[in-house]
Design an enzyme around this catalytic site. Structure first.
Site, PDB file in Angstrom:
ATOM      1  N   ASN A   9     -31.580 -30.614  77.128  1.00 30.91           N
ATOM      2  CA  ASN A   9     -32.457 -29.463  77.301  1.00 30.91           C
ATOM      3  C   ASN A   9     -32.053 -28.420  76.246  1.00 30.91           C
ATOM      4  OD1 ASN A   9     -33.883 -27.231  78.099  1.00 30.91           O
ATOM      5  ND2 ASN A   9     -32.760 -26.903  80.005  1.00 30.91           N
ATOM      6  N   TRP A  10     -32.847 -28.334  75.209  1.00 31.02           N
ATOM      7  CA  TRP A  10     -32.479 -27.449  74.088  1.00 31.02           C
ATOM      8  C   TRP A  10     -32.795 -25.987  74.375  1.00 31.02           C
ATOM      9  CZ3 TRP A  10     -34.634 -30.819  69.423  1.00 31.02           C
ATOM     10  CH2 TRP A  10     -33.907 -32.030  69.388  1.00 31.02           C
ATOM     11  N   LYS A  11     -33.449 -25.720  75.480  1.00 30.10           N
ATOM     12  CA  LYS A  11     -33.805 -24.350  75.870  1.00 30.10           C
ATOM     13  C   LYS A  11     -34.498 -23.626  74.695  1.00 30.10           C
ATOM     14  CE  LYS A  11     -29.957 -24.437  79.040  1.00 30.10           C
ATOM     15  NZ  LYS A  11     -29.179 -23.704  79.993  1.00 30.10           N
ATOM     16  N   HIS A  93     -36.378 -25.773  86.562  1.00 27.09           N
ATOM     17  CA  HIS A  93     -35.048 -25.415  86.039  1.00 27.09           C
ATOM     18  C   HIS A  93     -34.640 -24.065  86.640  1.00 27.09           C
ATOM     19  CE1 HIS A  93     -31.815 -24.259  83.339  1.00 27.09           C
ATOM     20  NE2 HIS A  93     -31.715 -25.546  83.029  1.00 27.09           N
ATOM     21  N   GLU A  95     -33.303 -21.553  85.420  1.00 25.11           N
ATOM     22  CA  GLU A  95     -33.669 -20.379  84.617  1.00 25.11           C
ATOM     23  C   GLU A  95     -35.135 -20.009  84.853  1.00 25.11           C
ATOM     24  OE1 GLU A  95     -32.207 -21.942  80.905  1.00 25.11           O
ATOM     25  OE2 GLU A  95     -30.179 -21.755  81.687  1.00 25.11           O
ATOM     26  N   GLU A 165     -28.426 -29.572  89.624  1.00 22.96           N
ATOM     27  CA  GLU A 165     -27.808 -28.612  88.718  1.00 22.96           C
ATOM     28  C   GLU A 165     -27.314 -27.403  89.512  1.00 22.96           C
ATOM     29  OE1 GLU A 165     -29.135 -29.177  84.431  1.00 22.96           O
ATOM     30  OE2 GLU A 165     -30.535 -27.776  85.322  1.00 22.96           O
ATOM     31  N   GLY A 171     -24.278 -23.447  81.965  1.00 26.09           N
ATOM     32  CA  GLY A 171     -23.942 -22.564  80.850  1.00 26.09           C
ATOM     33  C   GLY A 171     -22.690 -21.738  81.061  1.00 26.09           C
ATOM     34  N   SER A 210     -22.741 -27.673  82.493  1.00 29.04           N
ATOM     35  CA  SER A 210     -21.521 -27.691  81.665  1.00 29.04           C
ATOM     36  C   SER A 210     -20.962 -29.094  81.461  1.00 29.04           C
ATOM     37  CB  SER A 210     -20.460 -26.756  82.269  1.00 29.04           C
ATOM     38  OG  SER A 210     -20.939 -25.423  82.266  1.00 29.04           O
ATOM     39  N   GLY A 231     -27.315 -29.066  78.589  1.00 28.80           N
ATOM     40  CA  GLY A 231     -27.811 -27.896  77.870  1.00 28.80           C
ATOM     41  C   GLY A 231     -27.041 -27.712  76.571  1.00 28.80           C
ATOM     42  N   GLY A 232     -26.034 -26.853  76.592  1.00 28.41           N
ATOM     43  CA  GLY A 232     -25.286 -26.476  75.389  1.00 28.41           C
ATOM     44  C   GLY A 232     -24.826 -27.662  74.554  1.00 28.41           C
TER      45      GLY A 232
HETATM   46  C1  PEP Z   1     -29.098 -26.901  81.749  1.00 28.64           C
HETATM   47  O1  PEP Z   1     -29.531 -25.841  81.327  1.00 28.64           O
HETATM   48  O2  PEP Z   1     -29.878 -27.709  82.283  1.00 28.64           O
HETATM   49  C2  PEP Z   1     -27.673 -27.172  81.602  1.00 28.64           C
HETATM   50  C3  PEP Z   1     -27.154 -28.137  82.295  1.00 28.64           C
HETATM   51  O3  PEP Z   1     -26.989 -26.348  80.733  1.00 28.64           O
HETATM   52  P1  PEP Z   1     -25.448 -26.505  80.297  1.00 28.64           P
HETATM   53  O4  PEP Z   1     -25.179 -27.960  80.026  1.00 28.64           O
HETATM   54  O5  PEP Z   1     -25.307 -25.652  79.094  1.00 28.64           O
HETATM   55  O6  PEP Z   1     -24.618 -26.017  81.459  1.00 28.64           O
END
Ligand code: PEP
Length: 247
Positions: A9-11, A93, A95, A165, A171, A210, A231-232
């Site tokens: 997920n590149w956001k 999600h 967010e 999640e 994040g 994470s 994500g990251g």
């Molecule tokens: C996400 O936004 O779906 C996610 C899992 O982010 P991160 O891996 O950065 O925690």
């Protein structure tokens, strides 16, 4: 036997140039036996879809409109996503739920539209830190799942991926322990089995929050963890591929 799915997920990150470099890096690397999905920002979907056309890496969107077409400024329809080459769409999600106040009902409507249109929704569920500390993780996740089942039915669930999640892990660098994650994944599968045991055994349940190359193997080794929503760490080709290889 469920296959392992690693979704990035590149956001709201990247530029045309950096996204191109990232896709080239992922395509050039080895992702082992895991299936890969990348979910770029909507404006880059067409470009990335074109770049992935000759690969086994799937394309996903970060959201999908609950309506088919019309006066919905800022939204992107399922048909548009399909035209860009998407197979998947993330829905619900955290967010979107917290920053853009998407309710369980709206998430369920987006999910239903994705399924009806032939996209595979990646349905995100998970509790906040407060909710975990209050001991209500299971009831929060159950409510989020039930909202979708009420609208899309068990048939809808047969054509989706679920991502657990925990909001406190997204994040933050504070990953759930393999035991914490496995417990919620097993709960989700049991909950789904109350509707349809066969579907519950087949549905892929990803962990997100994470996940990185150093903690992925242990998480992915858990019985009910069938992949990751990243994500990251999905923004660096080497890290994303390392997570896939550890599956
Ligand atoms: C996400 O936004 O779906 C996610 C899992 O982010 P991160 O891996 O950065 O925690």
């Amino acid at each position: 036997m469920r296959s392992c799915l690693i979704a990035g997920n590149w956001k709201m990150n990247g530029s045309l140039q950096s996204v191109t470099d990232l896709v080239e890096g992922i395509k050039a690397g080895d992702h082992g036996k895991a299936e890969l999905v990348v979910c770029p920002p909507a404006v880059f979907l067409l470009k990335v879809g074109g770049m992935l056309a000759d690969s086994d890496i799937a394309l996903g969107a970060q959201n999908v409109c609950d309506q088919a077409a019309g006066a919905y400024t800022g939204e992107v329809s399922a048909a548009m996503l399909l035209e860009c080459g998407c197979r998947y769409a993330i829905v619900g999600h955290s967010e979107r739920r917290s920053l853009y106040t998407e309710t369980d009902a709206l998430v369920a409507a987006r999910f239903a539209m994705a399924v009806e249109s032939g996209l595979t929704p990646i349905l995100c569920v998970g509790e906040t830190l407060d909710q975990r500390e209050q001991g209500v993780t299971e009831s929060v996740v159950a409510t989020q799942l039930d909202a979708v089942i009420d609208v899309a039915g068990v048939e809808g669930l047969k054509r989706c991926v679920i991502a657990y999640e925990p909001v406190w892990a997204i994040g933050t660098g504070q990953v759930a322990t393999p035991e914490q994650a496995q417990a919620v994944h097993a709960f989700i599968r049991q909950r789904l089995a109350q509707h349809d045991a066969d579907m519950a055994q087949r549905v892929q349940i990803l962990y997100g929050g994470s996940m990185n190359p150093s903690n992925a193997a242990e998480l992915l080794a858990q019985t009910d963890i069938d992949g990751g929503l990243i994500g990251g760490a999905s923004l660096k080709a080497a890290d994303f591929l390392a997570i896939a290889q550890s599956a």
